[in-house]
Design an enzyme around this catalytic site. Structure first.
Site, mmCIF file in Angstrom:
data_model
loop_
_atom_site.group_PDB
_atom_site.id
_atom_site.type_symbol
_atom_site.label_atom_id
_atom_site.label_comp_id
_atom_site.label_asym_id
_atom_site.label_seq_id
_atom_site.Cartn_x
_atom_site.Cartn_y
_atom_site.Cartn_z
ATOM 1 N N ARG B 45 60.835 55.551 178.239
ATOM 2 C CA ARG B 45 60.555 54.739 177.528
ATOM 3 C C ARG B 45 59.419 55.220 176.788
ATOM 4 O O ARG B 45 58.615 56.227 177.037
ATOM 5 C CB ARG B 45 60.303 53.335 178.142
ATOM 6 C CG ARG B 45 59.802 53.166 179.615
ATOM 7 C CD ARG B 45 58.242 53.659 179.797
ATOM 8 N NE ARG B 45 57.470 53.254 178.941
ATOM 9 C CZ ARG B 45 56.388 53.949 178.638
ATOM 10 N NH1 ARG B 45 56.000 55.084 179.204
ATOM 11 N NH2 ARG B 45 55.440 53.195 178.175
ATOM 12 N N ASP B 235 55.176 50.371 168.799
ATOM 13 C CA ASP B 235 56.372 50.466 168.738
ATOM 14 C C ASP B 235 57.010 50.583 167.255
ATOM 15 O O ASP B 235 57.918 51.149 167.064
ATOM 16 C CB ASP B 235 57.242 49.463 169.500
ATOM 17 C CG ASP B 235 57.037 50.011 171.145
ATOM 18 O OD1 ASP B 235 56.052 49.428 171.704
ATOM 19 O OD2 ASP B 235 58.051 50.650 171.728
ATOM 20 N N LYS B 246 54.137 46.521 172.986
ATOM 21 C CA LYS B 246 54.368 45.875 174.438
ATOM 22 C C LYS B 246 53.830 44.264 174.520
ATOM 23 O O LYS B 246 52.607 44.007 173.874
ATOM 24 C CB LYS B 246 53.968 46.641 175.510
ATOM 25 C CG LYS B 246 54.122 46.024 176.887
ATOM 26 C CD LYS B 246 55.481 46.127 177.287
ATOM 27 C CE LYS B 246 56.444 47.243 176.854
ATOM 28 N NZ LYS B 246 57.802 46.821 176.940
#
Lengths: 344, 344
Positions: B45, B235, B246
Site C-alpha cells: 500500500r 494519495d 489517509k
C-alpha cells in the site's frame, strides 16, 4: 440492563468493563482494596461511575472493621487514601470520597451500626442521585440538539460510565425518545476502545442504532454533513469552563468549531471543580504503554516502541458551546454560569 | 532494509505489509492477477508503491503471454483494467498504468522481446525515479522544518509506501541526517494501524527513535508544544491543492492550523492530478467494516455493529502550508504553483 455497579449483601458488584462486549462478566469486590483495584485497572471507569464505586467501597470498608474511635478514624483515613490514589483526573472520585468523609465526620462519635448504616445510605444516595442527574441531563441536553440530530459522541459517557442512563448517552437516549435522533456516531476511542466496546454495546442493548467510526474519520463526516452535533462527557470541569475528558475530546471540539457545529459537554454537578481555576491545573493521567502497543492482548507495534499515552486532554472553554448539568445548562461565560449551578 | 517491491527473475516480490511488524514475510507474485490481489488486499500500500507495483505487474503480465498484435493489445487492455480496478483513490496507480500504456502504444507494432524488455525497463525506471524523487523530497522538506523539529506524521508515507526512502518519512530521514530532528511522533492510524505497525518499524530499523501515540492524542501534544510541525504524504492532489490522503489527515491539518503549526504535504509529481479540479472530485474508497470492528484478527466491537470506514479524506488546500515535490516546493496559491511543477 446490567447495572454498572451495585451493592449486594455486603459485596460491591460490577460488570467488568474490560471484558465487554465479548463477555458480560460480573466482578465481586469483597473489600475496599478490591474496589480500588477495580477502579485502577478500569474494570469500572467513567467519572461518575468511579465516584459511586469509591463511595460503595468506603461503605464496604467501614463495615468490615470492628474498630471504633481513634483506631476507626485512622483506618477510615487509610481507606479514603487508598481509593483516592486510584486515578487522578476525574474529580467525581474525590468529590464522592469527600462527601463520604463529611458523613463519617458527622457520625464518627456515634460509631457502630449507626455510622456504618449511614455511610451505606450515603453511598446509595450518591448512586441514586447520579442516576436521577443523568436522566435530567438527558432531558435538558436533548432539547438543545437540532431537530434532525446526527450526533457524534466520544469514549463512553453512558450508563456504564455513570450510575445509569449516562451523561452524553443520556442526551442521546432522550433525543431518541423525543424522535429527534436521526443518527449517532461513536468513534472507537483508542487506546481503550470505549466507543467500540462499550458505547456500541450499550446503545445496541437499547435498540438505538449507532455507527462505529475510526477516531480519524470524524472530520470527514463533519465535512460531509453526516454529523451535526458533538456531545461528550467530562472527567473534570474547571471554574473557567475548561473540560478534561478522554484523550481525543479536544480534537473533536476543534473540529466541531471549524465546521460550525455545536459542542456540548454533559456532566453532573459532581464533575464541576470550581476550586480548580483552569484546565492547566488539572492533573492528566499518563497510562501504561501497552494500552497503545497492544490491542485486545495482541501486540500491534514493534517491540521496544516508545509511547506517549496521556489518558485525558483539556478542551479550553472557548470551544464549548454549553455544559449540560442536572441543574441547568451553563453557557459562556462559564466563570459566571457554572457557580450559579453549584450554589445551593 | 528489505525493498518494498522488487523484480526478481520474472517474479514481483514484495514484503507483505499485512504481517508487519510481527513477521517479515515476502510475497511472490507470479502473474499480474497476483499483483492486483496484493494491491487490493493491501499486502502493498502507499500511493507511489502501488504505482510501482502496478507497473511491475504489467511488465510481468506482458511477458507471460506469447500473443502479438490485436490479441496482445486486447490482453494488455485487460491487464491494465485489472490493475486499475484494485483501488480508486491513489492517482499514482493510474499514472503508472498510463505511463506503461504509452510505452506499450509506442512499441506495440514491434512486439516480441523488444516490447517486453521496454515495458520492464519502463517499470524499473518508474521505480528508480520514485526512489530518487523521495530522496529529493526529503532534502527539500527537511530544509522547511524548524531547527528543533518535532514532527508528527500520519499513516505510513515511508519507504514502505514508495520505492524507498519515503515521502513524509523521507523528510524525517533527511531532517535526522541534518541534525534538525528532535522528535518524531507517529499516530497509530486506525483502522489499519500503518503508523503503529509500519512507521515505527521502519524508523526503528533506521535508528530513528519515534514515539507512538493514539490518533486522538495529537491535539494534546500540539497544545503542550511537543509537536511543532506536521508532515504527511498524499494519495492524490487536485489542481487547486486539495489533498486526498489517509483518513485522519484532514483532522490533523485543522489541528495544525488551530495551533499555528505548519502542515506539509510531501509527494512526488506523480501524485499530482491536475485533471481533477478539486478534492470534491476525488473518489474516496470505503473499505470493509471488519477493519474497524476487528483489530489484529480479534473482534473489538459487538456483533452486528454498523460501521462507516472511509479510507481517505480530503484536506482543503487552505490548510496546506506547502506541497513538497521532487521538482520544488509549491506554496499557495496552488492553482498557480502546482502547474509549474508539472510543466516539463
Amino acid at each position: 440492563m446490567v447495572p454498572t455497579v451495585a451493592w449486594e449483601n455486603g459485596v460491591v458488584v460490577m460488570i467488568d468493563q474490560r471484558r465487554l462486549p465479548a463477555e458480560e462478566s460480573l466482578l465481586r469486590c469483597r473489600d475496599h482494596h478490591e474496589v480500588a483495584a477495580a477502579i485502577r485497572e478500569m474494570a469500572i471507569r467513567g467519572a461518575p461511575a468511579i465516584g459511586v464505586a469509591a463511595a460503595l467501597g468506603l461503605a464496604l470498608g467501614v463495615r468490615q472493621t470492628r474498630s471504633e474511635a481513634a483506631t476507626l478514624r485512622a483506618e477510615w483515613s487509610d481507606m479514603c487514601a487508598t481509593l483516592a490514589a486510584t486515578r487522578p483526573t476525574a474529580v467525581n472520585l474525590f468529590w464522592a470520597i469527600e462527601r463520604m468523609r463529611r458523613r463519617f465526620d458527622a457520625l464518627a462519635a456515634q460509631g457502630g451500626a449507626v455510622l456504618r448504616d449511614a455511610l451505606l445510605s450515603e453511598a446509595l444516595a450518591i448512586q441514586q442521585e447520579d442516576l436521577a442527574a443523568c436522566q435530567r441531563i438527558g432531558e435538558l441536553g436533548a432539547e438543545l440538539l437540532p431537530a434532525e440530530a446526527r450526533v457524534l459522541t466520544h469514549c463512553n459517557a453512558g450508563a456504564l460510565a455513570t450510575a445509569g442512563y449516562g451523561t452524553a448517552l443520556g442526551v442521546v437516549r432522550s433525543a431518541a425518545r423525543l424522535g429527534k435522533l436521526r443518527a449517532v456516531f461513536a468513534d472507537e476511542t483508542r487506546p481503550w476502545l470505549q466507543g467500540a466496546r462499550l458505547t456500541l454495546w450499550e446503545l445496541m442493548q437499547d435498540g438505538i442504532e449507532a455507527t462505529l467510526i475510526a477516531d480519524g474519520a470524524a472530520a470527514h463526516l463533519m465535512a460531509s454533513g453526516e454529523i451535526n452535533a458533538v456531545v461528550v462527557g467530562a472527567d473534570r470541569i474547571a471554574a473557567n469552563g475548561d473540560v478534561a475528558n478522554k484523550i481525543g475530546t479536544y480534537a473533536l471540539a476543534i473540529l466541531a468549531k471549524e465546521h460550525g457545529l455545536p459542542f456540548y459537554v454533559a456532566a453532573p454537578v459532581s464533575t464541576l471543580d470550581l476550586h480548580t481555576p483552569s484546565g492547566a491545573d488539572i492533573p492528566i493521567e499518563e497510562r501504561p504503554a501497552h494500552e497503545v502497543t497492544h490491542v485486545a492482548g495482541r501486540r500491534t507495534a514493534p517491540e521496544g516502541a516508545r509511547v506517549r499515552n496521556p489518558a485525558f486532554d483539556v478542551t479550553p472553554h472557548r470551544y464549548v458551546t454549553a455544559i449540560v448539568c442536572e441543574r441547568g445548562v451553563a453557557r459562556p461565560p462559564f466563570a459566571e454560569s457554572l457557580p450559579r449551578l453549584v450554589a445551593p
